[in-house]
Enzyme design. Structure first.
Site, PDB file in Angstrom:
ATOM      1  N   LEU A  64       0.840  -1.202   0.000  1.00 59.70           N
ATOM      2  CA  LEU A  64       0.000   0.000   0.000  1.00 59.70           C
ATOM      3  C   LEU A  64       0.878   1.257   0.000  1.00 59.70           C
ATOM      4  CD1 LEU A  64      -2.618  -1.035   2.722  1.00 59.70           C
ATOM      5  CD2 LEU A  64      -2.947  -1.027   0.257  1.00 59.70           C
ATOM      6  N   PRO A  65       1.655   1.471  -1.066  1.00 60.74           N
ATOM      7  CA  PRO A  65       2.474   2.677  -1.100  1.00 60.74           C
ATOM      8  C   PRO A  65       1.575   3.911  -1.033  1.00 60.74           C
ATOM      9  CG  PRO A  65       2.550   1.537  -3.215  1.00 60.74           C
ATOM     10  CD  PRO A  65       1.794   0.671  -2.281  1.00 60.74           C
ATOM     11  N   HIS A  66       1.979   4.863  -0.211  1.00 60.73           N
ATOM     12  CA  HIS A  66       1.167   6.061  -0.013  1.00 60.73           C
ATOM     13  C   HIS A  66       2.052   7.222   0.408  1.00 60.73           C
ATOM     14  CE1 HIS A  66       1.525   4.056   3.882  1.00 60.73           C
ATOM     15  NE2 HIS A  66       1.465   5.254   4.410  1.00 60.73           N
ATOM     16  N   THR A  67       1.562   8.409   0.113  1.00 62.08           N
ATOM     17  CA  THR A  67       2.285   9.613   0.508  1.00 62.08           C
ATOM     18  C   THR A  67       1.352  10.809   0.429  1.00 62.08           C
ATOM     19  OG1 THR A  67       4.359  10.835   0.216  1.00 62.08           O
ATOM     20  CG2 THR A  67       3.178  10.202  -1.783  1.00 62.08           C
TER      21      THR A  67
END
Length: 151
Positions: A64-67
């Site tokens: 779940l890559p997030h930024t």
């Protein structure tokens, strides 16, 4: 907020061919840039910086890559099913199901709510299996919509 409120069908990719975590993040960044108008390099740099804090590979083939991005005006979500790739996940298993989440800097609790909803969806082993066996992006999107239940 439901996943279908932030994920459009044209932000779902089926069977991306990647060979590394870096390449996967590049593909995600280009997809996000195409759909949001952001610069793909800015997105990539933010995702790489977030990964330096700790992996977003949560285990069982899921990441779940997030930024947060100051230049974003709404939450953006994308989904990619990919060839299994080493993502330095907490369980050291390769990743093949990936939700990307980009949120505006001022998103507040919506960021955490969206991450929780995405995580819950992919923790369901039946849903994860169905996503892995879906024949195309349309079927993947429909499965996500069908399984996106309110709390």
């Amino acid at each position: 907020m439901k996943i279908v409120d932030i994920l459009s069908q044209d932000a779902v990719v089926c069977d991306a061919e990647v060979s590394s975590k870096k390449q996967l993040l590049e593909v995600l960044s280009k997809l996000a840039a195409d759909k949001t108008g952001l610069d793909d390099r800015i997105v990539l740099d933010a995702l790489v910086e977030r990964e330096r804090l700790g992996t977003t590979g949560i285990g069982r083939g899921v990441a779940l890559p997030h930024t947060r991005l100051t230049t974003l005006d709404r939450i953006f979500c994308a989904f990619i099913r990919t060839t299994p790739v080493d993502f330095e996940s907490v369980d050291n298993k390769p990743v093949d199901l990936v939700f990307l989440l980009l949120v505006p800097e001022e998103a507040g609790a919506d960021h955490l709510k969206a991450l929780a909803r995405l995580s819950r969806l992919l923790r369901d082993e039946t849903v994860a299996s169905d996503l892995r066996h879906a024949k195309d992006a349309t079927e993947i999107y429909n499965l996500i919509c069908q399984n996106d239940q309110e709390d």
